[in-house]
Design a protein around this motif. Structure first.
Motif, PDB file in Angstrom:
ATOM      1  N   PRO A   1      -4.425  -6.720  -7.026  1.00  0.00           N
ATOM      2  CA  PRO A   1      -5.090  -5.741  -6.161  1.00  0.00           C
ATOM      3  C   PRO A   1      -4.268  -4.471  -5.949  1.00  0.00           C
ATOM      4  O   PRO A   1      -3.077  -4.530  -5.648  1.00  0.00           O
ATOM      5  CB  PRO A   1      -5.281  -6.494  -4.848  1.00  0.00           C
ATOM      6  CG  PRO A   1      -5.381  -7.909  -5.256  1.00  0.00           C
ATOM      7  CD  PRO A   1      -4.420  -8.056  -6.408  1.00  0.00           C
ATOM      8  N   CYS A   2      -4.944  -3.350  -6.085  1.00  0.00           N
ATOM      9  CA  CYS A   2      -4.265  -2.060  -5.943  1.00  0.00           C
ATOM     10  C   CYS A   2      -4.993  -1.155  -4.954  1.00  0.00           C
ATOM     11  O   CYS A   2      -4.811   0.051  -4.955  1.00  0.00           O
ATOM     12  CB  CYS A   2      -4.129  -1.381  -7.303  1.00  0.00           C
ATOM     13  SG  CYS A   2      -5.660  -1.297  -8.260  1.00  0.00           S
ATOM     14  N   PHE A   3      -5.808  -1.739  -4.075  1.00  0.00           N
ATOM     15  CA  PHE A   3      -6.557  -0.973  -3.084  1.00  0.00           C
ATOM     16  C   PHE A   3      -5.735  -0.780  -1.804  1.00  0.00           C
ATOM     17  O   PHE A   3      -4.716  -1.444  -1.587  1.00  0.00           O
ATOM     18  CB  PHE A   3      -7.861  -1.682  -2.748  1.00  0.00           C
ATOM     19  CG  PHE A   3      -8.718  -1.995  -3.939  1.00  0.00           C
ATOM     20  CD1 PHE A   3      -9.282  -0.977  -4.692  1.00  0.00           C
ATOM     21  CD2 PHE A   3      -8.968  -3.300  -4.318  1.00  0.00           C
ATOM     22  CE1 PHE A   3     -10.077  -1.244  -5.793  1.00  0.00           C
ATOM     23  CE2 PHE A   3      -9.761  -3.597  -5.419  1.00  0.00           C
ATOM     24  CZ  PHE A   3     -10.309  -2.565  -6.165  1.00  0.00           C
ATOM     25  N   ALA A   4      -6.201   0.127  -0.964  1.00  0.00           N
ATOM     26  CA  ALA A   4      -5.524   0.395   0.306  1.00  0.00           C
ATOM     27  C   ALA A   4      -5.377  -0.895   1.102  1.00  0.00           C
ATOM     28  O   ALA A   4      -6.323  -1.690   1.209  1.00  0.00           O
ATOM     29  CB  ALA A   4      -6.317   1.425   1.106  1.00  0.00           C
TER      30      ALA A   4
ATOM     31  N   ASP B   1      -5.295  -8.157   1.156  1.00  0.00           N
ATOM     32  CA  ASP B   1      -5.844  -7.851   2.481  1.00  0.00           C
ATOM     33  C   ASP B   1      -6.188  -6.362   2.462  1.00  0.00           C
ATOM     34  O   ASP B   1      -5.350  -5.513   2.656  1.00  0.00           O
ATOM     35  CB  ASP B   1      -4.842  -8.189   3.585  1.00  0.00           C
ATOM     36  CG  ASP B   1      -3.440  -7.653   3.302  1.00  0.00           C
ATOM     37  OD1 ASP B   1      -3.046  -7.535   2.127  1.00  0.00           O
ATOM     38  OD2 ASP B   1      -2.724  -7.331   4.268  1.00  0.00           O
ATOM     39  N   ILE B   2      -7.448  -6.053   2.219  1.00  0.00           N
ATOM     40  CA  ILE B   2      -7.871  -4.703   1.860  1.00  0.00           C
ATOM     41  C   ILE B   2      -8.467  -3.978   3.058  1.00  0.00           C
ATOM     42  O   ILE B   2      -9.237  -4.548   3.830  1.00  0.00           O
ATOM     43  CB  ILE B   2      -8.866  -4.763   0.689  1.00  0.00           C
ATOM     44  CG1 ILE B   2      -8.140  -5.242  -0.580  1.00  0.00           C
ATOM     45  CG2 ILE B   2      -9.539  -3.422   0.440  1.00  0.00           C
ATOM     46  CD1 ILE B   2      -9.056  -5.543  -1.736  1.00  0.00           C
ATOM     47  N   THR B   3      -8.110  -2.698   3.176  1.00  0.00           N
ATOM     48  CA  THR B   3      -8.693  -1.854   4.225  1.00  0.00           C
ATOM     49  C   THR B   3      -9.672  -0.820   3.676  1.00  0.00           C
ATOM     50  O   THR B   3     -10.419  -0.223   4.439  1.00  0.00           O
ATOM     51  CB  THR B   3      -7.591  -1.120   5.009  1.00  0.00           C
ATOM     52  OG1 THR B   3      -6.776  -0.386   4.098  1.00  0.00           O
ATOM     53  CG2 THR B   3      -6.741  -2.090   5.809  1.00  0.00           C
ATOM     54  N   ASP B   4      -9.665  -0.607   2.359  1.00  0.00           N
ATOM     55  CA  ASP B   4     -10.605   0.342   1.753  1.00  0.00           C
ATOM     56  C   ASP B   4     -10.770  -0.023   0.281  1.00  0.00           C
ATOM     57  O   ASP B   4      -9.841   0.151  -0.515  1.00  0.00           O
ATOM     58  CB  ASP B   4     -10.107   1.771   1.890  1.00  0.00           C
ATOM     59  CG  ASP B   4     -11.150   2.806   1.460  1.00  0.00           C
ATOM     60  OD1 ASP B   4     -12.130   2.425   0.792  1.00  0.00           O
ATOM     61  OD2 ASP B   4     -10.967   3.999   1.780  1.00  0.00           O
ATOM     62  N   TYR B   5     -11.948  -0.511  -0.081  1.00  0.00           N
ATOM     63  CA  TYR B   5     -12.208  -0.922  -1.464  1.00  0.00           C
ATOM     64  C   TYR B   5     -12.417   0.260  -2.407  1.00  0.00           C
ATOM     65  O   TYR B   5     -12.477   0.061  -3.629  1.00  0.00           O
ATOM     66  CB  TYR B   5     -13.454  -1.804  -1.522  1.00  0.00           C
ATOM     67  CG  TYR B   5     -13.269  -3.194  -0.981  1.00  0.00           C
ATOM     68  CD1 TYR B   5     -12.783  -4.222  -1.791  1.00  0.00           C
ATOM     69  CD2 TYR B   5     -13.589  -3.498   0.345  1.00  0.00           C
ATOM     70  CE1 TYR B   5     -12.631  -5.505  -1.294  1.00  0.00           C
ATOM     71  CE2 TYR B   5     -13.438  -4.785   0.844  1.00  0.00           C
ATOM     72  CZ  TYR B   5     -12.956  -5.782   0.016  1.00  0.00           C
ATOM     73  OH  TYR B   5     -12.798  -7.060   0.504  1.00  0.00           O
TER      74      TYR B   5
ATOM     75  N   ALA C   1     -10.498   3.140  -2.345  1.00  0.00           N
ATOM     76  CA  ALA C   1      -9.304   3.989  -2.426  1.00  0.00           C
ATOM     77  C   ALA C   1      -8.102   3.143  -2.839  1.00  0.00           C
ATOM     78  O   ALA C   1      -7.857   2.088  -2.252  1.00  0.00           O
ATOM     79  CB  ALA C   1      -9.028   4.658  -1.085  1.00  0.00           C
ATOM     80  N   PRO C   2      -7.341   3.593  -3.827  1.00  0.00           N
ATOM     81  CA  PRO C   2      -6.111   2.874  -4.159  1.00  0.00           C
ATOM     82  C   PRO C   2      -5.086   2.991  -3.035  1.00  0.00           C
ATOM     83  O   PRO C   2      -5.125   3.924  -2.219  1.00  0.00           O
ATOM     84  CB  PRO C   2      -5.607   3.586  -5.421  1.00  0.00           C
ATOM     85  CG  PRO C   2      -6.781   4.341  -5.963  1.00  0.00           C
ATOM     86  CD  PRO C   2      -7.593   4.708  -4.758  1.00  0.00           C
ATOM     87  N   ALA C   3      -4.183   2.029  -2.982  1.00  0.00           N
ATOM     88  CA  ALA C   3      -3.061   2.125  -2.046  1.00  0.00           C
ATOM     89  C   ALA C   3      -2.205   3.326  -2.437  1.00  0.00           C
ATOM     90  O   ALA C   3      -1.855   3.483  -3.612  1.00  0.00           O
ATOM     91  CB  ALA C   3      -2.232   0.848  -2.089  1.00  0.00           C
ATOM     92  N   PRO C   4      -1.850   4.192  -1.482  1.00  0.00           N
ATOM     93  CA  PRO C   4      -1.085   5.400  -1.818  1.00  0.00           C
ATOM     94  C   PRO C   4       0.207   5.125  -2.577  1.00  0.00           C
ATOM     95  O   PRO C   4       0.628   5.950  -3.390  1.00  0.00           O
ATOM     96  CB  PRO C   4      -0.817   6.035  -0.451  1.00  0.00           C
ATOM     97  CG  PRO C   4      -1.959   5.574   0.407  1.00  0.00           C
ATOM     98  CD  PRO C   4      -2.255   4.183  -0.063  1.00  0.00           C
ATOM     99  N   ARG C   5       0.827   3.974  -2.347  1.00  0.00           N
ATOM    100  CA  ARG C   5       2.096   3.729  -3.032  1.00  0.00           C
ATOM    101  C   ARG C   5       1.917   3.594  -4.544  1.00  0.00           C
ATOM    102  O   ARG C   5       2.877   3.746  -5.302  1.00  0.00           O
ATOM    103  CB  ARG C   5       2.770   2.485  -2.477  1.00  0.00           C
ATOM    104  CG  ARG C   5       2.116   1.159  -2.763  1.00  0.00           C
ATOM    105  CD  ARG C   5       2.861   0.079  -1.992  1.00  0.00           C
ATOM    106  NE  ARG C   5       2.495  -1.277  -2.346  1.00  0.00           N
ATOM    107  CZ  ARG C   5       3.017  -2.347  -1.770  1.00  0.00           C
ATOM    108  NH1 ARG C   5       3.904  -2.212  -0.791  1.00  0.00           N
ATOM    109  NH2 ARG C   5       2.665  -3.550  -2.139  1.00  0.00           N
TER     110      ARG C   5
END
Length: 532
Positions: free
Chosen positions: A57-60, A69-73, A75-79
């Motif tokens: 998983p690479c989402f926010a 544990d995703i907060t936005d499906y 948007a990628p995680a900024p890191r």
């Protein structure tokens, strides 16, 4: 009913490669891997012969369970970078003939997802599973809404409501699968998949795919859910593929998936088919596992029979409708190089993986023999039990010699996880320079599989001997012998072949030879032969 379409043609000969994005390659020196780092190393995968990459998983996410544990499906995680960086990765991979799969966490979100934050304040919101009284395993509401919610794994992962297959007068809060909340979640799944397919990905590996509908005997309602999504994919995205985390390929394919993995859990034997091959109790170990020595054991005390039986059953039930995936390891399970297993024992394992009629999946770093690292700190929820720390399988990819193994320009103390401290640890650069290395062996075996379709996923395997060595034929044309133990083994060809051909030509062999009517296998050896 499951779609009778066999799925996209690229799937039949796919060679998968799993990337844990946190630790594959760090392009910006912050100690954490990212999309640009993966893009920078696509040539390694193309050289190796990989054509399908699965990203964890690479989402926010707040990363309390490593991104599951995703907060936005959307948007990628900024890191890792932005959507444009992921799109650039997908495009660059495509130029090299490599497809990209994303990990779809379908059954739960983070407890910080806006959906959950809203539901915790609104008793009329049914995206999640709520009870008005305490139930074992449920968690107290964090908001003004009274009651308790059902988590899927950790408490920070509230289960999305896809309904219950059965109602219960004792639990009136159970909703049917066609209630408003479950319908909204099914629609959201399709929206999420459509969005990323539009970016160019080739499909998804679905986390905990079996778990969506609760109290679902035989997983019948869960299967209906996935079959509906599969029918949509077949119609609107026929080149896309769905891989399940189910651990029971026959059940997952019947539920609409194109493919499923043998895993360390799942199925009638709770993961024994995979564990009987690789698990030497030297890495991630559940306390309740009851298992003798694995087959790929230097002392030769194991048997591949649980795997062979499970594969045979699954192959019969999935023939013509889906695929079985056999992985070297994954982010939740020990690497091949774990515990007492040494580097010299790995080539036979890859020879088996790449000549058996399943789709092979290589976990990043296994192609060079990266080791499972014991004793690491709990990192983003990696520890699941006294002997089950998943961090040991998630350490930085070892590209070069040096303090950070070429993973990052950050100082060692800033890395997501420490690199293997062994001064003799393997790395890509050194093994590229050594034609006798494991890396070259894996590359050669992948090329052999591609050059000889009879060694691929189509067709069966006839097991001629299930001991040491393991001897089997493929497509009536190829003879394979794998000896993962220290002691040599000898097999008379007349004992394993009804007719011994005049010519037996070696295609790739390390320590196995045919002479005087015998197949002689040194310790830790393999041989692939063409029957004349």
């Amino acid at each position: 009913m499951t779609s009778t379409r066999p799925g996209p043609d690229w799937l039949a000969d796919a060679v998968l490669y799993q990337i844990y994005p946190q630790t594959f390659a760090d392009s910006d020196g912050d100690g954490v891997g990212d999309f640009a780092g993966i893009t920078d190393h696509l040539d390694h995968l193309a050289w190796l012969g990989v054509d399908t990459v699965w990203l964890n998983p690479c989402f926010a996410s707040p990363f309390r369970d490593a991104g599951y544990d995703i907060t936005d499906y959307f948007a990628p995680a900024p890191r890792y970078g932005g959507t444009e960086d992921l799109a650039a990765l997908v495009e660059a991979a495509g130029r090299r003939g490599i497809r990209v799969l994303l990990d779809l966490v379908a059954g739960h979100t983070s407890d910080r997802h806006p959906w959950f934050l809203a539901a915790a304040e609104d008793p009329s919101d049914h995206r999640y599973i709520w009870s008005d009284r305490r139930v074992d395993g449920f968690v107290t509401s964090p908001g003004s809404r009274p009651g308790w919610y059902r988590p899927n794994f950790f408490d920070c992962q509230p289960a999305l409501n896809f309904g219950y297959a059965r109602s219960s007068p004792d639990e009136p809060w159970r909703q049917p699968v066609d209630a408003e909340g479950p319908r909204a979640n099914r629609a959201a799944l399709r929206d999420i998949m459509a969005h990323w397919l539009g970016v160019g990905v080739s499909g998804f590996r679905v986390d905990m795919a079996y778990s969506l509908v609760k109290d679902d005997p035989g997983k019948a309602e869960t299967a209906k859910l996935w079959t509906g999504l599969r029918d949509w994919l077949d119609r609107d995205h026929p080149r896309a593929a769905l891989f399940a985390e189910w651990g029971d390929p026959s059940a997952a394919v019947a539920a609409g998936f194109h493919a499923d993995f043998f895993l360390h859990f799942g199925g009638e034997d709770n993961g024994l088919p995979l564990r009987c091959l690789w698990n030497n109790n030297g890495g991630t170990v559940e306390e309740f596992w009851q298992q003798e020595s694995c087959y790929f054991d230097a002392e030769g005390r194991g048997t591949p029979q649980p795997f062979l039986d499970a594969w045979r059953s699954a192959a019969e039930l999935t023939e013509g409708s889906g695929h079985i995936v056999l992985p070297t390891a994954n982010h939740d399970f020990s690497r091949l190089a774990a515990g007492p297993r040494t580097a010299e024992q790995l080539a036979p394992a890859f020879a088996f993986l790449l000549t058996w009629p399943t789709l092979p999946a290589v976990y990043y770093g296994d192609e060079i023999g990266m080791r499972y690292q014991p004793g690491l700190p709990d990192t983003e929820g990696s520890v699941l039990g006294p002997r089950f720390n998943r961090a040991g399988s998630r350490t930085p990819m070892q590209w070069t010699p040096g303090p950070t193994a070429g993973f990052s320009s950050a100082p060692p103390e800033r890395l997501y996880l420490p690199v293997d401290p062994d001064p003799h640890r393997p790395d890509v650069l050194s093994q590229r320079a050594d034609p006798t290395s494991l890396l070259h062996t894996v590359r050669r075996l992948i090329a052999l599989r591609r050059a000889h379709p009879g060694l691929g996923s189509a067709g069966g395997a006839e097991v001629r001997q299930a001991g040491y060595p393991l001897v089997y034929t493929r497509s009536g044309r190829y003879l394979v012998a794998v000896n993962p133990r220290r002691e040599p083994g000898i097999v008379r060809l007349s004992d394993v072949l009804a007719e011994v051909p005049q010519g037996i030509r070696p295609l790739d062999a390390q320590g196995v030879r045919v002479t005087d009517g015998e197949l002689r296998a040194d310790g830790f050896s393999y041989g692939v032969f063409e029957l004349g």
